[in-house]
Write a protein that holds these residues in place. Structure first.
Motif, PDB file in Angstrom:
ATOM      1  N   ILE A 158       7.573  -8.472  -0.701  1.00  0.00           N
ATOM      2  CA  ILE A 158       6.919  -7.300  -0.137  1.00  0.00           C
ATOM      3  C   ILE A 158       5.893  -6.759  -1.134  1.00  0.00           C
ATOM      4  N   LEU A 159       4.716  -6.432  -0.634  1.00  0.00           N
ATOM      5  CA  LEU A 159       3.697  -5.759  -1.449  1.00  0.00           C
ATOM      6  C   LEU A 159       4.064  -4.273  -1.423  1.00  0.00           C
ATOM      7  N   TYR A 160       4.983  -3.924  -2.290  1.00  0.00           N
ATOM      8  CA  TYR A 160       5.725  -2.675  -2.113  1.00  0.00           C
ATOM      9  C   TYR A 160       5.056  -1.426  -2.684  1.00  0.00           C
ATOM     10  N   ARG A 161       4.165  -1.597  -3.632  1.00  0.00           N
ATOM     11  CA  ARG A 161       3.522  -0.423  -4.227  1.00  0.00           C
ATOM     12  C   ARG A 161       2.025  -0.497  -3.985  1.00  0.00           C
ATOM     13  N   VAL A 162       1.521   0.386  -3.148  1.00  0.00           N
ATOM     14  CA  VAL A 162       0.112   0.381  -2.788  1.00  0.00           C
ATOM     15  C   VAL A 162      -0.481   1.742  -3.158  1.00  0.00           C
ATOM     16  N   ILE A 163      -1.440   1.715  -4.070  1.00  0.00           N
ATOM     17  CA  ILE A 163      -2.134   2.943  -4.464  1.00  0.00           C
ATOM     18  C   ILE A 163      -3.622   2.708  -4.213  1.00  0.00           C
ATOM     19  N   PRO A 164      -4.160   3.248  -3.120  1.00  0.00           N
ATOM     20  CA  PRO A 164      -5.567   3.010  -2.780  1.00  0.00           C
ATOM     21  C   PRO A 164      -6.504   3.324  -3.943  1.00  0.00           C
ATOM     22  N   GLY A 165      -7.449   2.416  -4.150  1.00  0.00           N
ATOM     23  CA  GLY A 165      -8.419   2.606  -5.219  1.00  0.00           C
ATOM     24  C   GLY A 165      -7.879   2.382  -6.615  1.00  0.00           C
ATOM     25  N   PHE A 166      -6.653   1.861  -6.717  1.00  0.00           N
ATOM     26  CA  PHE A 166      -6.035   1.668  -8.032  1.00  0.00           C
ATOM     27  C   PHE A 166      -5.387   0.293  -8.154  1.00  0.00           C
ATOM     28  N   LEU A 167      -4.339   0.019  -7.357  1.00  0.00           N
ATOM     29  CA  LEU A 167      -3.662  -1.269  -7.453  1.00  0.00           C
ATOM     30  C   LEU A 167      -2.725  -1.513  -6.285  1.00  0.00           C
ATOM     31  N   ASN A 213      -3.553  -0.806   5.947  1.00  0.00           N
ATOM     32  CA  ASN A 213      -2.284  -0.791   6.674  1.00  0.00           C
ATOM     33  C   ASN A 213      -1.314   0.221   6.075  1.00  0.00           C
ATOM     34  N   TYR A 214      -1.307   0.287   4.756  1.00  0.00           N
ATOM     35  CA  TYR A 214      -0.450   1.267   4.083  1.00  0.00           C
ATOM     36  C   TYR A 214      -0.874   2.685   4.452  1.00  0.00           C
ATOM     37  N   GLN A 215      -2.163   2.923   4.441  1.00  0.00           N
ATOM     38  CA  GLN A 215      -2.647   4.263   4.762  1.00  0.00           C
ATOM     39  C   GLN A 215      -2.312   4.647   6.206  1.00  0.00           C
ATOM     40  N   LYS A 216      -2.389   3.678   7.108  1.00  0.00           N
ATOM     41  CA  LYS A 216      -2.056   3.944   8.511  1.00  0.00           C
ATOM     42  C   LYS A 216      -0.563   4.194   8.708  1.00  0.00           C
ATOM     43  N   SER A 217       0.259   3.615   7.836  1.00  0.00           N
ATOM     44  CA  SER A 217       1.717   3.730   7.991  1.00  0.00           C
ATOM     45  C   SER A 217       2.220   5.150   7.807  1.00  0.00           C
ATOM     46  N   GLY A 218       1.503   5.924   6.988  1.00  0.00           N
ATOM     47  CA  GLY A 218       1.946   7.279   6.696  1.00  0.00           C
ATOM     48  C   GLY A 218       3.067   7.356   5.682  1.00  0.00           C
ATOM     49  N   TYR A 219       3.408   6.216   5.047  1.00  0.00           N
ATOM     50  CA  TYR A 219       4.475   6.217   4.047  1.00  0.00           C
ATOM     51  C   TYR A 219       4.069   7.038   2.823  1.00  0.00           C
ATOM     52  N   LYS A 220       5.062   7.654   2.208  1.00  0.00           N
ATOM     53  CA  LYS A 220       4.840   8.329   0.926  1.00  0.00           C
ATOM     54  C   LYS A 220       4.820   7.275  -0.175  1.00  0.00           C
ATOM     55  N   LEU A 230       4.977  -2.292   5.649  1.00  0.00           N
ATOM     56  CA  LEU A 230       4.457  -2.820   4.383  1.00  0.00           C
ATOM     57  C   LEU A 230       4.163  -4.310   4.543  1.00  0.00           C
ATOM     58  N   ASP A 231       3.013  -4.747   4.039  1.00  0.00           N
ATOM     59  CA  ASP A 231       2.660  -6.158   4.135  1.00  0.00           C
ATOM     60  C   ASP A 231       3.485  -6.994   3.157  1.00  0.00           C
ATOM     61  N   ARG A 232       3.539  -8.292   3.450  1.00  0.00           N
ATOM     62  CA  ARG A 232       4.326  -9.236   2.644  1.00  0.00           C
ATOM     63  C   ARG A 232       3.517 -10.482   2.340  1.00  0.00           C
ATOM     64  N   ILE A 233       3.925 -11.159   1.283  1.00  0.00           N
ATOM     65  CA  ILE A 233       3.413 -12.498   1.002  1.00  0.00           C
ATOM     66  C   ILE A 233       4.264 -13.474   1.799  1.00  0.00           C
ATOM     67  N   ARG A 234       3.630 -14.251   2.645  1.00  0.00           N
ATOM     68  CA  ARG A 234       4.390 -15.264   3.390  1.00  0.00           C
ATOM     69  C   ARG A 234       4.729 -16.442   2.483  1.00  0.00           C
ATOM     70  N   ALA A 235       3.723 -16.981   1.813  1.00  0.00           N
ATOM     71  CA  ALA A 235       3.937 -18.124   0.912  1.00  0.00           C
ATOM     72  C   ALA A 235       2.725 -18.301   0.014  1.00  0.00           C
ATOM     73  N   CYS A 236       2.968 -18.857  -1.173  1.00  0.00           N
ATOM     74  CA  CYS A 236       1.904 -19.204  -2.123  1.00  0.00           C
ATOM     75  C   CYS A 236       2.124 -20.622  -2.617  1.00  0.00           C
ATOM     76  N   HIS A 237       1.046 -21.301  -2.934  1.00  0.00           N
ATOM     77  CA  HIS A 237       1.163 -22.609  -3.564  1.00  0.00           C
ATOM     78  C   HIS A 237      -0.028 -22.843  -4.472  1.00  0.00           C
ATOM     79  N   MET A 238       0.150 -23.742  -5.433  1.00  0.00           N
ATOM     80  CA  MET A 238      -0.927 -24.115  -6.336  1.00  0.00           C
ATOM     81  C   MET A 238      -1.818 -25.137  -5.647  1.00  0.00           C
ATOM     82  N   GLU A 239      -3.116 -24.967  -5.762  1.00  0.00           N
ATOM     83  CA  GLU A 239      -4.040 -25.941  -5.203  1.00  0.00           C
ATOM     84  C   GLU A 239      -3.971 -27.231  -6.013  1.00  0.00           C
ATOM     85  N   VAL A 240      -3.968 -28.339  -5.323  1.00  0.00           N
ATOM     86  CA  VAL A 240      -4.017 -29.633  -5.995  1.00  0.00           C
ATOM     87  C   VAL A 240      -5.475 -29.947  -6.268  1.00  0.00           C
TER      88      VAL A 240
END
Length: 222
Positions: free
Chosen positions: A68-77, A165-172, A195-205
């Motif tokens: 989960i991309l759990y910490r979202v601070i607009p304009g920061f990280l 998406n985070y801003q639309k959610s209204g979450y604190k 909250l958005d999530r990472i589905r999967a990541c892989h290294m490019e060959v």
């Protein structure tokens, strides 16, 4: 008087090629898919070899998948780095050998820089963030665990959608989820389904390069 000797063009060209190839070998692409879209990060081991090696291993072992991309601070990280499964996460936190030595920040942060998050000296383990303009570009200045690992080179609009998406959610402030996620995994965020999530990541060959050719200049655009 002797005749001036011609410059060793062939040797200089070969040396230049070797330098470019070594630089290219230090760079790796991480391709990810998220609930907000795809993105690609170009890692650069010449900037932070310990940190890049750790990120590469996290990707190759599937550690980032489902996070989960759990910490979202607009304009920061946007912060992530807690495994979906708490037993998997625990394996990356226990013992001093899991904590990386700090490395100097060799490149200023910008919109889309990837760095470890941490809590003081030699505290890097698996917690990561992507810096966002305008305030995130001021990071990496004197904080020991903040060092450029690479940059988002495509899909920056995905991170912008994560923020929207985070801003639309209204979450604190959802940064408080970190502890519960560490203890219980994704189940701890059941009350935050938007909250958005990472589905999967892989290294490019990486394709094999011909010795007679030269690396693409795109690879050195960091």
């Amino acid at each position: 008087h002797g005749q001036p000797q011609p410059a060793p063009i062939a040797q200089n060209t070969h040396t230049h090629m070797l330098v470019l190839l070594v630089a290219a070998a230090a760079q790796q692409r991480v391709l990810c898919d998220t609930t907000a879209g795809p993105f690609t990060i170009l890692l650069n081991a010449s900037l932070a070899p310990l940190g890049v090696r750790r990120v590469s291993k996290l990707v190759r072992t599937g550690f980032l998948d489902g996070q989960i991309l759990y910490r979202v601070i607009p304009g920061f990280l946007v912060q992530f780095g807690v495994a979906a499964d708490p037993t998997v996460h625990a394996r990356w936190q226990r013992g001093e050998k899991r904590r990386l030595k700090d490395e100097p920040n060799r490149m200023p942060f910008r919109h889309g820089t990837l760095s470890f998050a941490g809590a003081g000296t030699d505290s890097r383990t698996s917690h990561l963030f992507v810096a966002l303009a305008p305030n995130g570009v001021r990071l990496g200045r004197g904080t020991p665990h903040e060092a450029t690992l690479g940059h988002v080179v495509s899909g920056m609009e995905t991170w912008e959608r994560v923020v929207a998406n985070y801003q639309k959610s209204g979450y604190k402030d959802t940064g408080t989820l970190q502890g519960p996620l560490v203890q219980r995994g994704n189940a701890a965020a059941a009350a935050y389904p938007l909250l958005d999530r990472i589905r999967a990541c892989h290294m490019e060959v990486a394709p094999r390069r011909r010795l007679a050719g030269s690396p693409s200049t795109e690879e050195f655009s960091l």
